[in-house]
Design an enzyme around this catalytic site. Structure first.
Site, mmCIF file in Angstrom:
data_model
loop_
_atom_site.group_PDB
_atom_site.id
_atom_site.type_symbol
_atom_site.label_atom_id
_atom_site.label_comp_id
_atom_site.label_asym_id
_atom_site.label_seq_id
_atom_site.Cartn_x
_atom_site.Cartn_y
_atom_site.Cartn_z
ATOM 1 N N GLY A 194 55.434 -28.075 4.101
ATOM 2 C CA GLY A 194 55.194 -27.939 2.661
ATOM 3 C C GLY A 194 54.896 -26.488 2.297
ATOM 4 N N VAL A 225 56.511 -8.443 7.489
ATOM 5 C CA VAL A 225 57.627 -7.490 7.435
ATOM 6 C C VAL A 225 57.102 -6.052 7.411
ATOM 7 C CG1 VAL A 225 59.550 -6.677 6.006
ATOM 8 C CG2 VAL A 225 59.175 -9.139 6.333
ATOM 9 N N ARG A 270 61.263 -29.631 6.231
ATOM 10 C CA ARG A 270 60.631 -30.451 7.277
ATOM 11 C C ARG A 270 61.783 -30.933 8.148
ATOM 12 N NH1 ARG A 270 55.403 -31.240 5.473
ATOM 13 N NH2 ARG A 270 55.111 -31.433 3.222
ATOM 14 N N ASP A 309 49.985 -27.977 9.904
ATOM 15 C CA ASP A 309 49.791 -28.617 11.206
ATOM 16 C C ASP A 309 51.103 -28.865 11.972
ATOM 17 O OD1 ASP A 309 47.864 -30.263 12.898
ATOM 18 O OD2 ASP A 309 49.423 -31.722 12.410
ATOM 19 N N THR A 351 48.640 -24.125 4.202
ATOM 20 C CA THR A 351 48.781 -25.491 3.695
ATOM 21 C C THR A 351 47.739 -25.738 2.614
ATOM 22 O OG1 THR A 351 48.411 -27.842 4.192
ATOM 23 C CG2 THR A 351 47.455 -26.280 5.743
ATOM 24 N N ASP A 369 46.500 -28.393 2.067
ATOM 25 C CA ASP A 369 45.583 -29.415 2.601
ATOM 26 C C ASP A 369 44.348 -28.800 3.260
ATOM 27 O OD1 ASP A 369 47.349 -31.291 1.727
ATOM 28 O OD2 ASP A 369 48.168 -31.779 3.702
ATOM 29 N N ASP A 407 43.571 -28.239 6.239
ATOM 30 C CA ASP A 407 43.031 -29.086 7.313
ATOM 31 C C ASP A 407 43.256 -28.520 8.720
ATOM 32 O OD1 ASP A 407 45.755 -29.365 7.200
ATOM 33 O OD2 ASP A 407 45.780 -31.549 7.325
ATOM 34 N N MET A 459 47.074 -34.328 -4.126
ATOM 35 C CA MET A 459 47.733 -34.401 -2.824
ATOM 36 C C MET A 459 46.671 -34.470 -1.726
ATOM 37 S SD MET A 459 51.116 -32.059 -2.760
ATOM 38 C CE MET A 459 52.669 -32.752 -3.313
ATOM 39 N N ARG A 482 47.557 -36.154 2.058
ATOM 40 C CA ARG A 482 47.956 -37.405 2.722
ATOM 41 C C ARG A 482 46.905 -37.843 3.734
ATOM 42 N NH1 ARG A 482 53.836 -36.484 3.963
ATOM 43 N NH2 ARG A 482 52.830 -34.745 5.020
ATOM 44 N N ARG A 514 24.128 -44.968 -20.551
ATOM 45 C CA ARG A 514 23.387 -43.750 -20.928
ATOM 46 C C ARG A 514 24.097 -42.971 -22.027
ATOM 47 N NH1 ARG A 514 23.495 -41.845 -15.554
ATOM 48 N NH2 ARG A 514 24.578 -40.034 -16.395
ATOM 49 N N ARG A 555 43.231 -44.377 -17.796
ATOM 50 C CA ARG A 555 44.551 -43.742 -17.684
ATOM 51 C C ARG A 555 44.655 -43.025 -16.345
ATOM 52 N NH1 ARG A 555 45.364 -46.556 -21.469
ATOM 53 N NH2 ARG A 555 46.241 -45.987 -23.511
HETATM 54 O O1 F6P Z 1 51.220 -30.861 3.557
HETATM 55 C C1 F6P Z 1 51.024 -30.538 2.236
HETATM 56 C C2 F6P Z 1 51.396 -31.686 1.317
HETATM 57 O O2 F6P Z 1 51.403 -31.134 0.023
HETATM 58 C C3 F6P Z 1 50.531 -32.923 1.398
HETATM 59 O O3 F6P Z 1 49.307 -32.809 0.702
HETATM 60 C C4 F6P Z 1 51.440 -33.949 0.795
HETATM 61 O O4 F6P Z 1 51.084 -35.250 1.185
HETATM 62 C C5 F6P Z 1 52.766 -33.551 1.351
HETATM 63 O O5 F6P Z 1 52.707 -32.159 1.587
HETATM 64 C C6 F6P Z 1 53.952 -33.866 0.479
HETATM 65 O O6 F6P Z 1 55.104 -33.456 1.143
HETATM 66 P P1 F6P Z 1 56.554 -33.447 0.513
HETATM 67 O O7 F6P Z 1 56.647 -32.282 -0.401
HETATM 68 O O8 F6P Z 1 57.454 -33.312 1.696
HETATM 69 O O9 F6P Z 1 56.728 -34.739 -0.211
#
Ligand code: F6P
Length: 335
Positions: free
Chosen positions: A27, A40, A88, A119, A141, A143, A145, A185, A187, A227, A259
């Site tokens: 991603g 570069v 990917r 990752d 990323t 994420d 993570d 996002m 996952r 409240r 919503r």
């Molecule tokens: O890894 C980053 C991420 O944005 C995740 O948070 C998300 O689940 C995933 O990529 C989505 O991937 P794609 O763009 O391939 O659907």
């Protein structure tokens, strides 16, 4: 020598000119371009040749590489996405694909590679390292993570994007006196939802790392309503639940009009923040330095504001855990 500042460096590194490859994979993340630019420019500064490989490991399998010059990375530091494109690659995940990738690099005479990604991309880099290539990983990323580093490229921009979205949704939530479920996002990881939820003052935050209880969430909404609280924001990481499901359950249990906003890929785009530009610049340059110094099999990361080289196996052993203290704080402040 094409570029004079490299001449002294060329001599300093024992006269060994490297042919460095750089690719982005998985991603995209805002700040990747800053990292490419740093690879570069630092590479050329040290006297090396730098080749951009397009479309991640997919492009590598197809030998899609071309030389990058100083001007190739001009005017990109402020741009989201990646000028090298990304993908990917299913094929690269197979042992046959990985052998093919090693062959592709050998045939292009590239023995040093910088991989910028999350990752899965770093796992790919490790495989290439095991096949004898000198590889340096740069964590990027939204994420956030990746273990070992306190920050991955792209996270800061994405958090700010989500916070801006929360602020906007809050305006309409207040006007209509509604509950809003915002899906982010993430996952397998709740960093984005947790940080943005805390910064955006969300009433509840659902992340994959922490079990959540729908009844408790609804009780909190009802208590707030008694409240005089007329609107609420629930932030849900995609790995914890589907936003639409949470909204349906909440509406059913509380009777409050609810919503949903699914933020989706807008979280990955946009101009990188200064933090991501600086991080991309630092980690990209450090990756080149590590390879220049004869290193490999490492991931560059940030610790206590210093750039450090981390063993790639150690980084990939674990996922970075979310900070539970932030989660507790967010819960207390949303009382
Ligand atoms: O890894 C980053 C991420 O944005 C995740 O948070 C998300 O689940 C995933 O990529 C989505 O991937 P794609 O763009 O391939 O659907």
């Amino acid at each position: 020598m094409r570029f004079s500042p490299g001449c002294w460096a060329y001599l300093e590194c024992g006269g060994m000119l490297l042919k460095l490859g750089v690719l982005t994979s998985g991603g995209d993340a805002p700040g990747m371009n800053a990292a490419i630019r740093a690879v570069v420019r630092r590479g050329i500064f040290l006297g090396h040749e730098v080749f951009g490989i397009s479309h991640g490991y997919d492009g590598l399998l197809k030998h899609r590489a071309w030389p990058l010059h100083l001007g190739s990375v001009a005017d990109i530091i402020h741009r989201g996405g990646t000028i090298l494109r990304t993908a990917r690659s299913r094929e690269f995940m197979t042992p046959a694909g990985q052998s093919q990738a090693v062959e592709a690099l050998r045939s292009m005479d590239i023995a040093h590679l910088v991989v910028i990604g999350g990752d899965g991309s770093l796992r790919g880099a490790r495989q290439l390292g095991r096949a004898g290539l000198a590889v340096a990983g740069v964590p990027a990323t939204i994420d956030n993570d990746i273990a070992g580093t306190e920050l991955s490229i792209g996270f800061d921009t994405a958090v700010n994007t989500v916070v801006e979205a929360i602020d906007r949704v809050r305006d309409t939530a207040t006007s209509h006196e509604r509950v809003f479920v915002i899906e982010t996002m993430g996952r397998d990881s709740g960093f984005l939802a947790l940080s943005a939820g805390l910064a955006g003052g969300a009433e509840s935050i659902l992340i994959p790392e922490v079990p959540w209880d729908l009844d408790a969430i609804c009780e909190r909404l009802i208590r707030g309503h008694r409240r005089g609280k007329v609107h609420s924001i629930i932030l849900v990481a995609e790995g914890a639940a589907r936003g639409f499901d949470v909204a349906a359950w909440v509406e059913q249990l509380t009777g409050f009009e609810t919503r949903v906003t699914v933020l989706g890929h807008l979280q990955r785009g946009g101009s990188p923040t200064a933090t991501d530009r600086i991080l991309g610049s630092r980690l990209g340059a450090a990756a080149v330095d590590a390879l220049h110094d004869g290193g490999g099999g490492l991931v560059l990361g940030l610790r206590a504001d210093s750039v450090v080289g981390l063993d790639i196996d150690a980084v990939l052993e674990d996922r970075r855990p979310v900070d539970r203290r932030l989660y507790e704080l967010a819960s207390v402040l949303a009382i």
